[in-house]
Write a protein that holds these residues in place. Sequence first.
Motif, mmCIF file in Angstrom:
data_model
loop_
_atom_site.group_PDB
_atom_site.id
_atom_site.type_symbol
_atom_site.label_atom_id
_atom_site.label_comp_id
_atom_site.label_asym_id
_atom_site.label_seq_id
_atom_site.Cartn_x
_atom_site.Cartn_y
_atom_site.Cartn_z
ATOM 1 N N UNK A 1 39.697 39.946 42.387
ATOM 2 C CA UNK A 1 40.442 39.182 41.394
ATOM 3 C C UNK A 1 41.842 39.755 41.281
ATOM 4 N N UNK A 2 42.839 38.882 41.307
ATOM 5 C CA UNK A 2 44.213 39.259 41.010
ATOM 6 C C UNK A 2 44.592 38.577 39.702
ATOM 7 N N UNK A 3 44.958 39.371 38.722
ATOM 8 C CA UNK A 3 45.334 38.837 37.414
ATOM 9 C C UNK A 3 46.765 38.319 37.430
ATOM 10 N N UNK A 4 47.030 37.286 36.661
ATOM 11 C CA UNK A 4 48.378 36.746 36.553
ATOM 12 C C UNK A 4 49.313 37.756 35.891
ATOM 13 N N UNK A 5 48.785 38.494 34.920
ATOM 14 C CA UNK A 5 49.549 39.519 34.203
ATOM 15 C C UNK A 5 48.742 40.805 34.174
ATOM 16 N N UNK A 6 49.375 41.960 34.394
ATOM 17 C CA UNK A 6 48.638 43.224 34.315
ATOM 18 C C UNK A 6 48.122 43.473 32.896
ATOM 19 N N UNK A 7 46.964 44.155 32.812
ATOM 20 C CA UNK A 7 46.370 44.467 31.515
ATOM 21 C C UNK A 7 45.956 45.936 31.489
ATOM 22 N N UNK A 8 45.887 46.492 30.274
ATOM 23 C CA UNK A 8 45.304 47.823 30.102
ATOM 24 C C UNK A 8 43.796 47.628 30.192
ATOM 25 N N UNK A 9 43.142 48.383 31.057
ATOM 26 C CA UNK A 9 41.721 48.171 31.296
ATOM 27 C C UNK A 9 40.991 49.496 31.192
ATOM 28 N N UNK A 10 40.009 49.555 30.284
ATOM 29 C CA UNK A 10 39.296 50.808 30.098
ATOM 30 C C UNK A 10 37.785 50.683 30.064
ATOM 31 N N UNK B 1 46.342 47.373 35.002
ATOM 32 C CA UNK B 1 45.553 46.895 36.130
ATOM 33 C C UNK B 1 45.907 45.442 36.427
ATOM 34 N N UNK B 2 46.087 45.150 37.680
ATOM 35 C CA UNK B 2 46.340 43.771 38.092
ATOM 36 C C UNK B 2 45.264 43.264 39.057
ATOM 37 N N UNK B 3 44.557 44.193 39.719
ATOM 38 C CA UNK B 3 43.506 43.807 40.658
ATOM 39 C C UNK B 3 42.175 44.380 40.210
ATOM 40 N N UNK C 1 39.870 35.313 43.809
ATOM 41 C CA UNK C 1 40.282 34.640 42.581
ATOM 42 C C UNK C 1 41.685 35.125 42.259
ATOM 43 N N UNK C 2 42.644 34.212 42.258
ATOM 44 C CA UNK C 2 44.049 34.577 42.058
ATOM 45 C C UNK C 2 44.583 34.002 40.755
ATOM 46 N N UNK C 3 45.668 34.618 40.272
ATOM 47 C CA UNK C 3 46.353 34.173 39.042
ATOM 48 C C UNK C 3 45.372 34.028 37.882
#
Length: 142
Positions: free
Chosen positions: A99-108, A73-75, A134-136
């Motif tokens: 929110x846009x994350x700077x790096x994608x993450x596994x989100x559960x 997930x990145x957004x 909210x970016x980066x």
Amino acid sequence: MRTSPLALLAALGAGAASAQPDTWALLGQIEIDEVITDSSYSVTKRYPAALGEDPQVVTITGYAAPALPGDMVRELMLVADMGSCPFCGSPDHGAALMVTLAEPVAFTDETRRLTLRGTLKRVEDPETWQAVVLEDAAILPE
């Protein structure tokens, strides 16, 4: 014309550094005017003085839901309260922050509170209620 105070796209609860104002409260001060005529549609946004035109790094805590499906997930859509629905399509649902994350993450886990740090930017588009993003952003350790 319809006026709505918008705790954006958030009214209570946020973890913030002591030198930084409560980000949810700051977002709650944004006011939106929706102007609909027979031939036009526009949105006017009024921002509090503390949310100037320049982007600013903020810390905010809330509950997140992925904006799009996927393993990474990145957004995210972030809300202050788990009872708020970020996808309801009504300004009465409570606020949500894109929110846009700077790096994608596994989100559960949508039930876990997250604290994020990122760059808060105003959205000046006169055709959307979205007032800030909210970016980066990075998810901070607990």
